[in-house]
Every structure is written in C-alpha cells, then in structure tokens.
Design a protein around this motif. Structure first.
Motif, PDB file in Angstrom:
ATOM      1  N   UNK A 145       0.827  -1.218   0.000  1.00  0.00           N
ATOM      2  CA  UNK A 145       0.000   0.000   0.000  1.00  0.00           C
ATOM      3  C   UNK A 145       0.858   1.264   0.000  1.00  0.00           C
ATOM      4  N   UNK A 146       2.023   1.199  -0.647  1.00  0.00           N
ATOM      5  CA  UNK A 146       2.922   2.345  -0.777  1.00  0.00           C
ATOM      6  C   UNK A 146       3.034   2.749  -2.237  1.00  0.00           C
ATOM      7  N   UNK A 147       2.992   4.042  -2.502  1.00  0.00           N
ATOM      8  CA  UNK A 147       3.097   4.568  -3.865  1.00  0.00           C
ATOM      9  C   UNK A 147       4.497   4.280  -4.409  1.00  0.00           C
ATOM     10  N   UNK A 148       4.569   3.759  -5.614  1.00  0.00           N
ATOM     11  CA  UNK A 148       5.853   3.421  -6.243  1.00  0.00           C
ATOM     12  C   UNK A 148       6.606   4.665  -6.699  1.00  0.00           C
ATOM     13  N   UNK A 149       5.932   5.816  -6.718  1.00  0.00           N
ATOM     14  CA  UNK A 149       6.562   7.049  -7.185  1.00  0.00           C
ATOM     15  C   UNK A 149       7.030   7.941  -6.034  1.00  0.00           C
ATOM     16  N   UNK A 150       6.187   8.132  -5.014  1.00  0.00           N
ATOM     17  CA  UNK A 150       6.547   9.054  -3.923  1.00  0.00           C
ATOM     18  C   UNK A 150       6.701   8.358  -2.571  1.00  0.00           C
ATOM     19  N   UNK A 151       6.246   7.113  -2.437  1.00  0.00           N
ATOM     20  CA  UNK A 151       6.352   6.389  -1.181  1.00  0.00           C
ATOM     21  C   UNK A 151       5.208   6.646  -0.219  1.00  0.00           C
ATOM     22  N   UNK A 152       4.252   7.477  -0.628  1.00  0.00           N
ATOM     23  CA  UNK A 152       3.096   7.767   0.227  1.00  0.00           C
ATOM     24  C   UNK A 152       2.114   6.605   0.230  1.00  0.00           C
ATOM     25  N   UNK A 153       0.980   6.826   0.863  1.00  0.00           N
ATOM     26  CA  UNK A 153      -0.048   5.791   0.948  1.00  0.00           C
ATOM     27  C   UNK A 153      -0.740   5.647  -0.408  1.00  0.00           C
ATOM     28  N   UNK A 154      -0.713   4.445  -0.965  1.00  0.00           N
ATOM     29  CA  UNK A 154      -1.315   4.183  -2.276  1.00  0.00           C
ATOM     30  C   UNK A 154      -2.768   3.789  -2.117  1.00  0.00           C
ATOM     31  N   UNK A 155      -3.593   4.267  -3.043  1.00  0.00           N
ATOM     32  CA  UNK A 155      -4.998   3.905  -3.028  1.00  0.00           C
ATOM     33  C   UNK A 155      -5.508   3.482  -4.399  1.00  0.00           C
ATOM     34  N   UNK A 156      -4.605   3.420  -5.376  1.00  0.00           N
ATOM     35  CA  UNK A 156      -4.986   2.999  -6.719  1.00  0.00           C
ATOM     36  C   UNK A 156      -3.778   2.330  -7.379  1.00  0.00           C
ATOM     37  N   UNK A 157      -3.935   1.894  -8.605  1.00  0.00           N
ATOM     38  CA  UNK A 157      -2.818   1.289  -9.340  1.00  0.00           C
ATOM     39  C   UNK A 157      -2.557   2.089 -10.614  1.00  0.00           C
ATOM     40  N   UNK A 158      -1.340   1.981 -11.124  1.00  0.00           N
ATOM     41  CA  UNK A 158      -0.948   2.720 -12.318  1.00  0.00           C
ATOM     42  C   UNK A 158      -0.113   1.811 -13.211  1.00  0.00           C
ATOM     43  N   UNK A 159      -0.241   2.012 -14.512  1.00  0.00           N
ATOM     44  CA  UNK A 159       0.580   1.284 -15.489  1.00  0.00           C
ATOM     45  C   UNK A 159       1.819   2.124 -15.764  1.00  0.00           C
ATOM     46  N   UNK A 160       3.006   1.575 -15.506  1.00  0.00           N
ATOM     47  CA  UNK A 160       4.256   2.294 -15.717  1.00  0.00           C
ATOM     48  C   UNK A 160       4.364   2.708 -17.180  1.00  0.00           C
ATOM     49  N   UNK A 161       4.202   1.768 -18.077  1.00  0.00           N
ATOM     50  CA  UNK A 161       4.078   2.069 -19.505  1.00  0.00           C
ATOM     51  C   UNK A 161       2.577   2.113 -19.768  1.00  0.00           C
ATOM     52  N   UNK A 162       2.020   3.305 -19.990  1.00  0.00           N
ATOM     53  CA  UNK A 162       0.562   3.437 -20.102  1.00  0.00           C
ATOM     54  C   UNK A 162      -0.030   2.514 -21.169  1.00  0.00           C
ATOM     55  N   UNK A 163      -1.222   2.035 -20.904  1.00  0.00           N
ATOM     56  CA  UNK A 163      -1.900   1.153 -21.857  1.00  0.00           C
ATOM     57  C   UNK A 163      -2.143   1.873 -23.182  1.00  0.00           C
ATOM     58  N   UNK A 164      -2.325   3.186 -23.124  1.00  0.00           N
ATOM     59  CA  UNK A 164      -2.539   3.950 -24.355  1.00  0.00           C
ATOM     60  C   UNK A 164      -1.292   3.978 -25.231  1.00  0.00           C
ATOM     61  N   UNK A 165      -0.153   3.589 -24.654  1.00  0.00           N
ATOM     62  CA  UNK A 165       1.100   3.550 -25.415  1.00  0.00           C
ATOM     63  C   UNK A 165       1.600   2.127 -25.593  1.00  0.00           C
TER      64      UNK A 165
ATOM     65  N   UNK B 142       1.459   0.128  -7.445  1.00  0.00           N
ATOM     66  CA  UNK B 142       0.558   0.883  -6.586  1.00  0.00           C
ATOM     67  C   UNK B 142       0.941   2.350  -6.666  1.00  0.00           C
ATOM     68  N   UNK B 143      -0.069   3.225  -6.624  1.00  0.00           N
ATOM     69  CA  UNK B 143       0.188   4.661  -6.706  1.00  0.00           C
ATOM     70  C   UNK B 143      -0.843   5.415  -5.876  1.00  0.00           C
ATOM     71  N   UNK B 144      -0.422   6.583  -5.406  1.00  0.00           N
ATOM     72  CA  UNK B 144      -1.396   7.451  -4.744  1.00  0.00           C
ATOM     73  C   UNK B 144      -2.154   8.185  -5.845  1.00  0.00           C
ATOM     74  N   UNK B 145      -3.311   8.689  -5.508  1.00  0.00           N
ATOM     75  CA  UNK B 145      -4.155   9.357  -6.498  1.00  0.00           C
ATOM     76  C   UNK B 145      -3.427  10.556  -7.111  1.00  0.00           C
ATOM     77  N   UNK B 146      -2.695  11.286  -6.290  1.00  0.00           N
ATOM     78  CA  UNK B 146      -1.993  12.485  -6.771  1.00  0.00           C
ATOM     79  C   UNK B 146      -0.953  12.128  -7.843  1.00  0.00           C
ATOM     80  N   UNK B 147      -0.098  11.153  -7.547  1.00  0.00           N
ATOM     81  CA  UNK B 147       0.932  10.750  -8.518  1.00  0.00           C
ATOM     82  C   UNK B 147       0.299  10.153  -9.778  1.00  0.00           C
ATOM     83  N   UNK B 148      -0.758   9.385  -9.595  1.00  0.00           N
ATOM     84  CA  UNK B 148      -1.426   8.758 -10.735  1.00  0.00           C
ATOM     85  C   UNK B 148      -1.956   9.832 -11.685  1.00  0.00           C
ATOM     86  N   UNK B 149      -2.558  10.899 -11.147  1.00  0.00           N
ATOM     87  CA  UNK B 149      -3.088  11.965 -11.999  1.00  0.00           C
ATOM     88  C   UNK B 149      -1.975  12.809 -12.603  1.00  0.00           C
TER      89      UNK B 149
END
Length: 167
Positions: free
Chosen positions: A85-105, A116-123
């Motif tokens: 439950x830690x954000x892979x980008x900032x280390x904060x509390x993660x509440x969602x998931x993110x694709x490192x290489x975006x699916x759109x790419x 795992x990513x926090x909402x802020x980093x994901x956006x």
C-alpha cells in the motif's frame, strides 16, 4: 455447534505446504471423515454429543498432488498488497494502481508494468512515460510468488498461520 472465534482454517497438504483457506464447517467435515488432522487448535467446538478441537490449522492425512499453480492475476487488491500500500513514485499511501508504460502507449496489464500509486501521482503522471516527466520508480515491479500473495494478508489476519506460510 457454536463457532465464534475463528471463521477460517488454513489447510495444509500432508507435506505441510499451504493449500487453501477453508471454512470451519469444511474443516470439521474433513476432520470427521478422517481426511485431515488438527495441527493447531484454538479452543473447542461443542455439539450435543461431541466435542472437537476448534481447528486453526489442519493438515491432510494423505498427500494431494497439486498441479502447477496458476499465477495470481494483477488486480487492484493484489498489486496494493504486493507493494505494501505504498506509492511506487513518492512512497506515500497508495490507493490505486498505475501502469508504468501506459496502456494507451502499448503497455500491458501484467505484474512488471503495474504498480501501486497514490491518487496524486497517478493523476500527475497521466499517460506519460517516466523519463518524460523525470520520475523513477522506488522499486522494480515483479510478479509475487503465490504463497506471498496468499500468505501475507492471511498471516496478519491469523498470526497462528505465520509459520506455515513463510517462504
């Protein structure tokens, strides 16, 4: 029968490797039919004419061959669990998931590409690549072993299972 303490029971193969988690009802059926033995108990179950140990950990009496396990799919729950439950980008509390290489790419929904990513980093990352925004991952994503995905949360929920779920 009165069941209040432990609603779930860890079922081990005869080789003491974890197989699954079963209900107390299923555990009692396995005990009564002689297919399993109590390894750890957590009290007593009382019926009108019978008292049984309340199983916390059961072991099958005969070895059951288990085919190669399917890998655990990267769901929101399992990714958050793997990453603690830690954000892979900032280390904060993660509440969602993110694709490192975006699916759109062309990124795929697989363990090596989902973190795992926090909402802020994901956006903030959106559909950009890490090098485009100067970010890096705090760890390299990988597929967890089945026993870890099955065991870490279960061991926290039921500490008596920890020795059987390790490694």
């Amino acid at each position: 029968m009165q069941v209040s303490a432990t609603p779930r029971v860890l079922l081990l193969n005869a080789s003491m490797e974890p197989l699954c988690i079963v209900s107390v009802h299923r555990a009692v059926v396995l005990l009564m039919s002689g297919k399993a033995a109590v390894v750890e108990e957590g009290g007593v179950l009382h019926a009108e004419h019978l008292s049984l140990p309340l199983p916390v950990v059961l072991s099958l009496t005969r070895y059951v061959h288990v085919p190669v396990r399917r890998s655990v799919p990267p769901t929101r729950r399992t990714v958050l669990q793997r990453d603690g439950h830690r954000c892979a980008y900032c280390g904060g509390v993660a509440d969602t998931v993110d694709h490192v290489l975006p699916r759109s790419r062309g990124g795929r929904h697989e363990w090596g590409n989902v973190v795992a990513a926090c909402m802020r980093c994901n956006h903030r990352k959106a559909d950009r690549l890490l090098h485009e925004i100067g970010w890096s991952l705090l760890f390299t994503p990988h597929a967890p072993r089945w026993s870890l995905a099955f065991g870490q949360a279960a061991a926290r929920a039921e500490p008596a299972w920890s020795p059987y779920l390790a490694a």
